[in-house]
Design a protein around this motif. Structure first.
Motif, PDB file in Angstrom:
ATOM      1  N   THR A   1     -10.256 -20.716  -2.114  1.00 15.51           N
ATOM      2  CA  THR A   1      -8.641 -21.025  -2.234  1.00 15.51           C
ATOM      3  C   THR A   1      -7.861 -20.310  -1.523  1.00 15.51           C
ATOM      4  N   HIS A   2      -8.318 -19.293  -0.362  1.00 14.30           N
ATOM      5  CA  HIS A   2      -7.446 -18.705   0.540  1.00 14.30           C
ATOM      6  C   HIS A   2      -8.016 -18.852   2.038  1.00 14.30           C
ATOM      7  N   VAL A   3      -7.204 -18.610   2.883  1.00 16.34           N
ATOM      8  CA  VAL A   3      -7.637 -18.489   4.372  1.00 16.34           C
ATOM      9  C   VAL A   3      -7.804 -17.200   4.548  1.00 16.34           C
ATOM     10  N   ILE A   4      -8.857 -16.668   5.412  1.00 15.72           N
ATOM     11  CA  ILE A   4      -8.827 -15.503   5.888  1.00 15.72           C
ATOM     12  C   ILE A   4      -8.099 -15.331   7.399  1.00 15.72           C
ATOM     13  N   VAL A   5      -7.241 -14.595   7.521  1.00 16.58           N
ATOM     14  CA  VAL A   5      -6.246 -14.531   8.965  1.00 16.58           C
ATOM     15  C   VAL A   5      -6.688 -13.248   9.432  1.00 16.58           C
ATOM     16  N   PHE A   6      -7.137 -13.176  10.687  1.00 21.69           N
ATOM     17  CA  PHE A   6      -7.691 -12.036  11.525  1.00 21.69           C
ATOM     18  C   PHE A   6      -6.549 -11.718  12.494  1.00 21.69           C
ATOM     19  N   GLY A   7      -5.800 -10.645  12.298  1.00 22.24           N
ATOM     20  CA  GLY A   7      -4.642 -10.228  13.063  1.00 22.24           C
ATOM     21  C   GLY A   7      -5.112  -8.855  13.949  1.00 22.24           C
ATOM     22  N   GLU A   8      -4.796  -9.175  15.253  1.00 20.82           N
ATOM     23  CA  GLU A   8      -4.723  -8.015  16.177  1.00 20.82           C
ATOM     24  C   GLU A   8      -3.577  -7.362  16.146  1.00 20.82           C
ATOM     25  N   VAL A   9      -3.545  -5.995  15.731  1.00 17.72           N
ATOM     26  CA  VAL A   9      -2.284  -5.230  15.835  1.00 17.72           C
ATOM     27  C   VAL A   9      -1.642  -5.088  17.171  1.00 17.72           C
ATOM     28  N   PHE A  10      -0.744  -5.312  17.450  1.00 12.85           N
ATOM     29  CA  PHE A  10       0.296  -5.007  18.614  1.00 12.85           C
ATOM     30  C   PHE A  10       1.362  -4.056  18.697  1.00 12.85           C
ATOM     31  N   ALA A  11       1.765  -3.680  17.554  1.00 10.56           N
ATOM     32  CA  ALA A  11       2.724  -2.695  17.134  1.00 10.56           C
ATOM     33  C   ALA A  11       2.855  -2.063  16.070  1.00 10.56           C
ATOM     34  N   VAL A  12       2.927  -0.732  15.735  1.00  9.18           N
ATOM     35  CA  VAL A  12       2.876  -0.064  14.414  1.00  9.18           C
ATOM     36  C   VAL A  12       4.223   0.484  14.325  1.00  9.18           C
ATOM     37  N   THR A  13       4.736   0.556  13.223  1.00 10.55           N
ATOM     38  CA  THR A  13       5.944   1.497  12.925  1.00 10.55           C
ATOM     39  C   THR A  13       5.678   2.170  11.719  1.00 10.55           C
ATOM     40  N   THR A  14       5.942   3.558  11.552  1.00 13.18           N
ATOM     41  CA  THR A  14       5.634   4.195  10.385  1.00 13.18           C
ATOM     42  C   THR A  14       7.051   5.056  10.190  1.00 13.18           C
ATOM     43  N   ALA A  15       6.806   5.410   8.574  1.00  8.71           N
ATOM     44  CA  ALA A  15       8.063   6.087   8.224  1.00  8.71           C
ATOM     45  C   ALA A  15       7.251   7.106   7.211  1.00  8.71           C
ATOM     46  N   PRO A  16       7.142   8.297   7.905  1.00  9.95           N
ATOM     47  CA  PRO A  16       6.494   9.531   7.370  1.00  9.95           C
ATOM     48  C   PRO A  16       7.208   9.944   6.063  1.00  9.95           C
ATOM     49  N   GLY A  17       6.334  10.400   4.979  1.00 15.22           N
ATOM     50  CA  GLY A  17       7.253  11.063   4.057  1.00 15.22           C
ATOM     51  C   GLY A  17       7.152   9.951   2.897  1.00 15.22           C
ATOM     52  N   ARG A  18       7.157   8.888   3.081  1.00  9.34           N
ATOM     53  CA  ARG A  18       7.059   7.737   2.105  1.00  9.34           C
ATOM     54  C   ARG A  18       5.767   7.448   1.313  1.00  9.34           C
ATOM     55  N   SER A  19       5.780   7.880   0.096  1.00  9.01           N
ATOM     56  CA  SER A  19       4.451   7.261  -0.769  1.00  9.01           C
ATOM     57  C   SER A  19       4.061   5.920  -0.851  1.00  9.01           C
ATOM     58  N   PRO A  20       2.985   5.393  -0.686  1.00  8.90           N
ATOM     59  CA  PRO A  20       2.768   3.963  -0.738  1.00  8.90           C
ATOM     60  C   PRO A  20       2.838   3.424  -2.212  1.00  8.90           C
ATOM     61  N   LEU A  21       3.123   2.177  -2.299  1.00  8.75           N
ATOM     62  CA  LEU A  21       3.232   1.564  -3.576  1.00  8.75           C
ATOM     63  C   LEU A  21       1.720   1.127  -4.040  1.00  8.75           C
ATOM     64  N   LEU A  22       1.294   1.245  -4.955  1.00 12.83           N
ATOM     65  CA  LEU A  22      -0.306   0.936  -5.517  1.00 12.83           C
ATOM     66  C   LEU A  22      -0.189  -0.208  -6.636  1.00 12.83           C
ATOM     67  N   TYR A  23      -0.997  -1.034  -6.616  1.00 14.67           N
ATOM     68  CA  TYR A  23      -1.077  -1.989  -7.783  1.00 14.67           C
ATOM     69  C   TYR A  23      -2.664  -2.095  -8.198  1.00 14.67           C
ATOM     70  N   GLY A  24      -2.845  -1.841  -9.791  1.00 13.95           N
ATOM     71  CA  GLY A  24      -4.112  -1.863 -10.072  1.00 13.95           C
ATOM     72  C   GLY A  24      -4.146  -1.986 -11.769  1.00 13.95           C
ATOM     73  N   ARG A  25      -4.794  -2.620 -12.380  1.00  9.64           N
ATOM     74  CA  ARG A  25      -4.890  -2.495 -13.844  1.00  9.64           C
ATOM     75  C   ARG A  25      -3.572  -3.177 -14.515  1.00  9.64           C
ATOM     76  N   GLN A  26      -3.039  -4.465 -13.652  1.00 10.39           N
ATOM     77  CA  GLN A  26      -1.781  -4.977 -13.746  1.00 10.39           C
ATOM     78  C   GLN A  26      -0.629  -4.288 -13.774  1.00 10.39           C
ATOM     79  N   ARG A  27      -0.545  -3.032 -12.967  1.00  5.58           N
ATOM     80  CA  ARG A  27       0.744  -2.341 -13.172  1.00  5.58           C
ATOM     81  C   ARG A  27       0.964  -1.606 -11.773  1.00  5.58           C
ATOM     82  N   TYR A  28       2.112  -1.264 -11.513  1.00  2.00           N
ATOM     83  CA  TYR A  28       2.292  -0.363 -10.304  1.00  2.00           C
ATOM     84  C   TYR A  28       2.156   0.906 -10.524  1.00  2.00           C
ATOM     85  N   SER A  29       2.106   1.675  -9.373  1.00  2.00           N
ATOM     86  CA  SER A  29       1.816   3.333  -9.212  1.00  2.00           C
ATOM     87  C   SER A  29       2.062   3.759  -7.939  1.00  2.00           C
TER      88      SER A  29
END
Length: 169
Positions: A136-164
């Protein structure tokens, strides 16, 4: 045991599979791109993983009927916006299919696709190197050519049908 006695198990029902995968928490990303006319497209994606360090490659799995996927395949580039813990509303907005979603967030032009920098802890700009059938999906392979980061920010997570968020402790 002979070959005639080998029994191939049947697949589980889709609902059982969804239940299984809800037990596997993941980061929340918004995959964004432009179409040939320069219009932005984007969708929330939790099917994302790293594949290779050399060359730096990740893969995303996008719904086959997605207009974001269609635009991404036209232009051959995309951005993966990894949302931070305070950006739940952005993740929900881009999973809603709302036609005005780009009018409702602050975004800027990025090398692979739009960046929602104030809502991210990291962004990867990618070029499509290949695709594969994923049912039902297409797998897309992407070669990374640039990365931007914002240190100090915690990632948003999703599991068990809720965010954390990811605790720094």
């Amino acid at each position: 045991m002979t070959d005639a006695s080998i029994v191939v198990p049947q697949s589980v029902a889709p609902e059982a599979f969804r239940t299984l995968m809800s037990e596997f928490p993941t980061g929340v990303a918004v995959v964004m791109t432009y179409d040939r006319a320069g219009r932005p497209w984007g969708m929330t994606c939790s099917s994302l993983c790293s594949l290779s360090v050399t060359p730096p490659t990740l893969l995303v799995c996008l719904r086959r009927q997605s207009p974001t996927l269609a635009a991404l395949l036209q232009t051959g580039t995309f951005a993966v916006n990894l949302l931070h813990g305070d950006a739940r509303a952005v993740g929900e907005l881009f999973s809603s299919g709302a036609a005005d979603r780009f009018d409702r967030v602050s975004w800027r032009w990025g090398g692979g696709g739009p960046h929602v920098g104030q809502d991210t802890h990291a962004i990867a700009d990618c070029r499509v190197v290949r695709t594969a059938d994923g049912g039902t999906h297409v797998i897309v392979f992407g070669e990374v050519f640039a990365v931007t980061t914002a240190p100090g920010r915690s990632p948003l997570l999703y599991g068990r049908q809720r965010y954390s968020t990811w605790s720094d402790n």
